[in-house]
Motif scaffolding. Structure first.
Motif, PDB file in Angstrom:
ATOM      1  N   SER A  33      -4.316   6.916   1.411  1.00  0.00           N
ATOM      2  CA  SER A  33      -3.552   7.728   0.460  1.00  0.00           C
ATOM      3  C   SER A  33      -3.329   6.956  -0.840  1.00  0.00           C
ATOM      4  N   ASP A  34      -3.301   7.703  -1.945  1.00  0.00           N
ATOM      5  CA  ASP A  34      -3.041   7.169  -3.288  1.00  0.00           C
ATOM      6  C   ASP A  34      -3.943   6.013  -3.739  1.00  0.00           C
ATOM      7  N   GLY A  35      -5.199   6.038  -3.315  1.00  0.00           N
ATOM      8  CA  GLY A  35      -6.153   5.035  -3.776  1.00  0.00           C
ATOM      9  C   GLY A  35      -6.271   4.965  -5.301  1.00  0.00           C
ATOM     10  N   PRO A  36      -6.418   6.130  -5.987  1.00  0.00           N
ATOM     11  CA  PRO A  36      -6.656   6.101  -7.439  1.00  0.00           C
ATOM     12  C   PRO A  36      -5.546   5.421  -8.253  1.00  0.00           C
ATOM     13  N   GLN A  37      -4.368   5.302  -7.661  1.00  0.00           N
ATOM     14  CA  GLN A  37      -3.278   4.676  -8.418  1.00  0.00           C
ATOM     15  C   GLN A  37      -2.910   3.291  -7.883  1.00  0.00           C
ATOM     16  N   SER A  38      -3.686   2.800  -6.917  1.00  0.00           N
ATOM     17  CA  SER A  38      -3.354   1.486  -6.355  1.00  0.00           C
ATOM     18  C   SER A  38      -4.020   0.392  -7.173  1.00  0.00           C
TER      19      SER A  38
ATOM     20  N   SER B   9       3.389   3.567 -10.480  1.00  0.00           N
ATOM     21  CA  SER B   9       2.206   3.979  -9.705  1.00  0.00           C
ATOM     22  C   SER B   9       2.175   5.488  -9.534  1.00  0.00           C
ATOM     23  N   HIS B  10       3.290   6.070  -9.032  1.00  0.00           N
ATOM     24  CA  HIS B  10       3.339   7.522  -8.887  1.00  0.00           C
ATOM     25  C   HIS B  10       3.568   8.207 -10.226  1.00  0.00           C
ATOM     26  N   GLY B  11       4.359   7.559 -11.092  1.00  0.00           N
ATOM     27  CA  GLY B  11       4.703   8.165 -12.380  1.00  0.00           C
ATOM     28  C   GLY B  11       3.498   8.390 -13.271  1.00  0.00           C
TER      29      GLY B  11
ATOM     30  N   LEU C  33       8.173  -5.814   0.411  1.00  0.00           N
ATOM     31  CA  LEU C  33       6.927  -5.152   0.832  1.00  0.00           C
ATOM     32  C   LEU C  33       7.193  -3.661   1.005  1.00  0.00           C
ATOM     33  N   ARG C  34       6.358  -2.827   0.392  1.00  0.00           N
ATOM     34  CA  ARG C  34       6.491  -1.389   0.565  1.00  0.00           C
ATOM     35  C   ARG C  34       5.304  -0.848   1.366  1.00  0.00           C
ATOM     36  N   GLY C  35       5.486   0.300   1.994  1.00  0.00           N
ATOM     37  CA  GLY C  35       4.401   0.931   2.736  1.00  0.00           C
ATOM     38  C   GLY C  35       5.001   2.060   3.559  1.00  0.00           C
TER      39      GLY C  35
ATOM     40  N   PRO D  71       0.831  -1.212   0.000  1.00  0.00           N
ATOM     41  CA  PRO D  71       0.000   0.000   0.000  1.00  0.00           C
ATOM     42  C   PRO D  71       0.865   1.261   0.000  1.00  0.00           C
ATOM     43  N   CYS D  72       0.255   2.385  -0.338  1.00  0.00           N
ATOM     44  CA  CYS D  72       0.998   3.646  -0.245  1.00  0.00           C
ATOM     45  C   CYS D  72       1.381   3.853   1.211  1.00  0.00           C
ATOM     46  N   ALA D  73       0.370   3.803   2.094  1.00  0.00           N
ATOM     47  CA  ALA D  73       0.628   4.015   3.519  1.00  0.00           C
ATOM     48  C   ALA D  73       0.257   2.777   4.328  1.00  0.00           C
TER      49      ALA D  73
ATOM     50  N   PHE E 175       5.873   7.094   7.639  1.00  0.00           N
ATOM     51  CA  PHE E 175       6.019   8.555   7.691  1.00  0.00           C
ATOM     52  C   PHE E 175       5.682   9.029   6.284  1.00  0.00           C
ATOM     53  N   LYS E 176       4.547   9.706   6.143  1.00  0.00           N
ATOM     54  CA  LYS E 176       4.077  10.067   4.809  1.00  0.00           C
ATOM     55  C   LYS E 176       4.269  11.548   4.489  1.00  0.00           C
ATOM     56  N   PRO E 177       4.926  11.850   3.366  1.00  0.00           N
ATOM     57  CA  PRO E 177       5.088  13.251   2.951  1.00  0.00           C
ATOM     58  C   PRO E 177       3.847  13.697   2.177  1.00  0.00           C
TER      59      PRO E 177
ATOM     60  N   ILE F 294       5.263  -0.996  -6.979  1.00  0.00           N
ATOM     61  CA  ILE F 294       3.841  -0.930  -7.362  1.00  0.00           C
ATOM     62  C   ILE F 294       2.964  -0.809  -6.121  1.00  0.00           C
ATOM     63  N   GLU F 295       2.059   0.155  -6.150  1.00  0.00           N
ATOM     64  CA  GLU F 295       1.120   0.285  -5.034  1.00  0.00           C
ATOM     65  C   GLU F 295      -0.082  -0.636  -5.241  1.00  0.00           C
ATOM     66  N   VAL F 296      -0.412  -1.366  -4.178  1.00  0.00           N
ATOM     67  CA  VAL F 296      -1.497  -2.348  -4.229  1.00  0.00           C
ATOM     68  C   VAL F 296      -2.396  -2.148  -3.012  1.00  0.00           C
TER      69      VAL F 296
HETATM   70 MN    MN Z   1       2.060   6.729  -2.657  1.00  0.00          MN
END
Ligand code: MN
Ligand code: PEP
Length: 338
Positions: free
Chosen positions: A309-314, A272-274, A126-128, A102-104, A131-133, A298-300
């Motif tokens: 956060s970042d639902g539309p690109q997950s 995902s962000h790009g 695993l990404r996540g 996930p993004c967060a 601390f979110k900017p 990749i955000e999932v």
């Molecule tokens: Mn994100």
């Protein structure tokens, strides 16, 4: 300035060269390649001592690296770097490494569920974010250390290595206590104190490209980390700001072959962000692999509508699973594996 050593240089001569560099107040940076060993002596005043080294018995030649990035350049290290991120996972080797999550970090149960799913589909990391900017101070800022604990636990439960963002020098200690790889986000690419701190820390670093930096400026940021003695850097193209507004950013896939030419460091791509638009992410992920990247980020999320956060690109679970299968023939077509 770089010192190219003679083939089969005697140990005594080699140690003498390193001692001399230290005595003059520099740090020797060593690149042991298949064909040659190079010792970097980098610094504004290094050139002054050229003659001292030219006359040393173990040295074949003394030369300069013209580019502003020195330790990051192919001139310093001809062979591509492979970064070991833990658990036997290598970034920059034949296998394309997929980092997903996930993004967060939102809560413990959800993270464990996502971790197990992406692992089963073939992800290795695993990404996540804990601390979110965020652009807005009113948006979810992340769970902080609690989130880091969930990440470490989910990594263990699923057998995945963990990458997460660190935003400030004083967070480096706590983040490296829980994470295997420290992510520097696009907004901190020129936070030089942070770069120096992760350079001193020695955990592998995932260095995202600044949304408004050139490839050369990005490599100069890598140079900050390398100059502190941390050579385990993975570069990540994540899209840049252009006039185009049909996507969130413009994924600059040109950067992949360009970075590979200039630098020995591995480079992964974050579509995902790009791209920022779910339906186009699989296409650009495949294009990134075809362009020669060493991995993907990749955000999932199983329920993007509810994502903090970042639902539309997950990507949804099924979309991620499908993408992992589609990536296989693309990887094989360019001599890689996934
Ligand atoms: Mn994100
Ligand atoms: C992220 O990976 O969630 C993130 C915030 O990335 P970037 O720094 O590329 O925006």
């Amino acid at each position: 300035m770089i010192l190219i050593l003679k083939k089969g240089v005697a140990e005594k001569e080699y140690n003498h060269i390193l001692d001399k560099i230290k005595e003059l107040g520099f740090t020797p940076h060593i690149s042991k390649g298949v064909k040659k060993t190079i010792v970097g002596m980098i610094g504004e005043l290094a050139e002054r001592y050229r003659e001292v080294f030219e006359s040393m018995p173990g040295i074949e030649s003394v030369t300069d690296i013209e580019k502003p990035f020195k330790l990051a350049s192919r001139e310093f290290k001809e062979e591509s770097t492979v970064v070991n991120v833990g658990n036997g996972v290598q970034v920059g080797a034949k296998e394309i490494v997929v980092m997903a999550g996930p993004c967060a970090v939102e809560n413990r149960e959800l993270l464990i569920k996502i971790a197990k799913f992406v692992k089963r589909a073939g992800a290795k990391v695993l990404r996540g974010g804990a601390f979110k900017p965020r652009t807005s101070p009113y948006s979810f800022q992340g769970l902080g250390e609690e989130g880091l604990k969930y990440l470490a636990e989910s990594g263990k439960e699923s057998g995945l290595v963990v990458v997460t963002e660190v935003m400030a020098p004083d967070q480096v200690e706590v983040v490296s206590k829980y994470a295997d790889v420290l992510q520097i986000g696009t907004r901190n690419i020129q936070n030089y104190d942070l770069l120096k701190e992760v350079g001193r820390n020695k955990k592998p670093v995932l260095l995202k490209r600044g949304m408004a930096t050139t490839v050369k400026e990005w490599l100069m940021s890598a140079e900050y980390i390398l100059s502190q003695g941390n050579y385990d850097i993975i570069l990540c193209e994540r899209g840049i700001r252009t006039f185009e507004d049909s996507t969130r950013y413009t994924l600059d896939l040109n950067a992949v072959p360009i970075v590979k030419k200039y630098s020995h460091l591995p480079v992964i791509v974050d579509p995902s962000h790009g791209v920022g638009v779910r339906e186009h992410i699989p296409t650009m992920a495949k294009a990134a692999v075809a362009a020669g990247c060493d991995g993907l980020l990749i955000e999932v999320h199983p329920n993007p509508e509810e994502a903090l956060s970042d639902g539309p690109q997950s990507l949804l679970f099924e979309q991620f699973e499908k993408l992992m299968l589609e990536l296989k023939p693309v990887a094989e077509a360019v001599g890689r594996r996934i």
